[in-house]
Design an enzyme around this catalytic site. Structure first.
Site, short mmCIF file in Angstrom:
data_model
loop_
_atom_site.label_atom_id
_atom_site.label_comp_id
_atom_site.label_asym_id
_atom_site.label_seq_id
_atom_site.Cartn_x
_atom_site.Cartn_y
_atom_site.Cartn_z
N CYS A 109 0.86 -1.09 0.01
CA CYS A 109 -0.01 0.06 -0.01
C CYS A 109 0.83 1.09 0.12
O CYS A 109 0.35 2.33 -0.03
CB CYS A 109 -0.97 0.04 1.14
SG CYS A 109 -1.99 -1.39 1.52
N CYS A 134 -4.15 8.66 3.75
CA CYS A 134 -3.18 7.40 3.49
C CYS A 134 -1.83 7.76 4.28
O CYS A 134 -1.40 6.73 4.60
CB CYS A 134 -2.94 7.30 1.67
SG CYS A 134 -1.99 8.83 1.18
#
Lengths: 418, 145
Positions: free
Chosen positions: B51, B122
């Site tokens: 990720c 994020c």
């Protein structure tokens, strides 16, 4: 720190060559008339545009009437795809999974409008297999678009081989059409499907033997690879000024004669009715001049620098070159360094005067990592990728300095991450 | 709070705020490789390399006062991920675990002088990592389930 910055991001855009600037400057302030005008000054600008068209045509081994000037690579790709597909409502379009967004997006739009889109994944070496494309050619395939060299990892695609396969496919389709035989090259169909393909044949008139069309985006390839459209066997080819030391905002599209192309920009009858709007004379002159300045000698120098960078950066622990070692442009190098996030490395290198780029998600608007590195490697590698792209202005001493700094910054980032 | 997506970019030399720049280039309290991990009494890891962000947090908590005496970290991620972990380490040290537990992503963003909107979700993972480490402390040292 009086040291000069190092510009290692030439795949994004290049500095304009001074000789290009000198060639185009008069067309801003001295010879500025509209080339469509019939008085003598207008004829002068018309001559400049047409002379430039000849230069581009000669560079591509084409005829001047086959060259359309555009606002850049993006417009050329859009025009090639949307323009040539305007007459169809459906059909199959084959592209690679690593195309530039200016090919991906228009093709995806056609996909939403009823076309069937096939994206061919490259091998782990970042090279698309011509055989893989052959497997997907069908009677209703209307377009194949495969980039000549990739803008992120620099891998070179077998364009001449793909065009040979497409040509053979068209010919056999043509023969099948004439003999009304359902046996078509490249297709392995059972009896039921054979009947179906006979119906397809009826739909294809003789004039359709030009399909599938074959387009290639040659923006990154222009300075380094053979660009003769006859030898490449392509129907449409895109070039872009800003990648070859001409200004941003100008490009060209080669279109083989006989290909019906709907303009995207409507208005006057400029560019053989394929692209309306007053010709951007100075930038067109600049594009032609930039093509004239492309030299093998400069390409050899670039190759030497990139060989050095690949060798030295490859020695770093946890480094992996993305894309084939040999089937690549001399100008684009892409590495993944494990434990080193791409955006972080780019920003730290920038602080030390080196401009590079990354396929890292964190630097993109979409927050998705590079679809190109993703197509050949895992997601982590895509997050850890660094692209260095060279031009004729780069030197070996810059490369040496950069290697040293890159090593230092990788150590610092790994201390934070591992 | 400044929004760096819309800020006037005149004279701007760094993609993010000056605070992010400072913490990114001079990160505080990074875990030294020579440090014996045995000296910490809580830890947590969050995120995944796939990720693009991984954060490891190590805490030394005083069992008597329940204050965070030391906060060390390792982060794989972009500039705002590194800066947010760094600034969080400064915010958490000296706080009791109850107070530190309440540090939010918004608090971290504020301390960094704002982040681009798309980055907050994020890259600011530190608050979650800290809460997880405190949970780890409670579970292993206090026996709380």
């Amino acid at each position: 720190m009086a040291q000069q910055n190092i510009y290692f991001d030439n795949a994004s855009t290049t500095r304009v060559d001074d000789r290009v600037m000198r060639a185009l400057a008069p067309y801003f302030t001295k010879i500025y008339c509209n080339p469509s005008n019939i008085y003598s000054s207008g004829l002068k600008t018309r001559a400049a545009v047409e002379k430039s068209r000849q230069v581009v045509a000669r560079f591509l081994g084409a005829k001047p009437a086959q060259i359309v000037f555009t606002s850049g690579g993006t417009e050329s790709n859009n025009l090639a795809i949307l323009g040539s597909m305007a007459k169809f409502k459906k059909g199959r379009i084959i592209i690679s999974a690593i195309e530039h967004p200016s090919v991906l997006k228009p093709v995806e739009r056609l996909g939403r409008r009823g076309f069937e889109i096939i994206k061919i994944k490259p091998g782990r070496d970042g090279v698309v297999s011509a055989r893989e494309i052959a497997k997907h050619l069908t009677n209703n395939t209307v377009l194949v678009s495969i980039m000549y060299a990739n803008n992120e990892i620099g891998t070179v695609q077998p364009i001449a081989e793909i065009s040979r396969i497409i040509r053979n496919f068209r010919n056999s389709k043509h023969e099948a059409l004439n003999s009304k035989s359902p046996l078509l090259a490249g297709s392995r169909r059972n009896a039921g499907q054979a009947q179906h393909s006979q119906l397809e044949i009826k739909k294809f008139k003789l004039g359709e033997k030009a399909y599938p069309l074959f387009h290639t985006d040659a923006c990154q390839a222009t300075q380094y690879l053979p660009l003769d459209v006859q030898k490449l066997g392509v129907d449409m080819l895109t070039i872009n000024g800003s990648k070859i030391h001409a200004p941003k905002g100008v490009g060209a599209l080669y279109i083989k004669e006989g290909i019906a192309l709907e303009p995207l920009i409507l208005g006057g009858s400029q560019e053989m009715m394929k692209r309306a709007g007053t010709e951007n004379v100075p930038l067109i002159v600049g594009l032609a001049r930039a093509l004239e300045l492309i030299s093998n000698k400069a390409a050899h120098k670039t190759k030497k620098i990139s060989d050095y960078l690949i060798r030295e950066l490859g020695k770093i622990e946890g480094a992996q070159l993305n894309g084939s070692r040999h089937r690549r442009l001399p100008s684009i190098i892409n590495f993944s360094f494990n434990g080193v996030e791409g955006e972080s490395l780019v920003l730290r290198l920038d602080a030390r005067g080196i401009m590079t780029s990354t396929g890292s998600a964190c630097s993109s608007e979409s927050l998705e990592p590079s679809h190109v590195v993703r197509a050949i490697r895992d997601a982590e590698s895509a997050h850890s990728s660094l692209r260095i792209s060279l031009s004729r202005y780069n030197t070996m001493s810059e490369a040496r300095r950069a290697v040293k700094i890159i090593k230092e910054e990788i150590i610092k980032l790994r201390r934070m991450s591992q | 709070m400044k929004d760096y997506d819309v800020v006037d970019i005149k004279g701007k030399k760094f993609l993010y705020s000056p605070q992010v720049e400072d913490h990114f280039f001079n990160p505080r309290n990074v875990l030294d490789d020579k440090t014996d991990l045995g000296q910490f009494n809580a830890s947590a890891e969050i995120g995944a390399p796939a990720c693009g962000d991984v954060m490891k947090v190590y805490l030394l908590i005083d069992p008597k006062t329940e204050k965070i005496l030391d906060f060390r970290w390792k982060t794989f991620g972009c500039a705002s991920a590194i800066a947010s972990t760094s600034v969080l380490s400064e915010m958490a040290i000296g706080k009791t675990i109850d107070k530190a537990y309440n540090i939010s992503a918004q608090d971290i963003t504020k301390a960094l002088g704002g982040l681009p909107q798309k980055k907050i979700h994020c890259s600011v993972l530190g608050d979650q990592a800290l809460r997880r480490a405190i949970d780890d402390y409670k579970k292993h040292y206090l026996g709380v389930k």
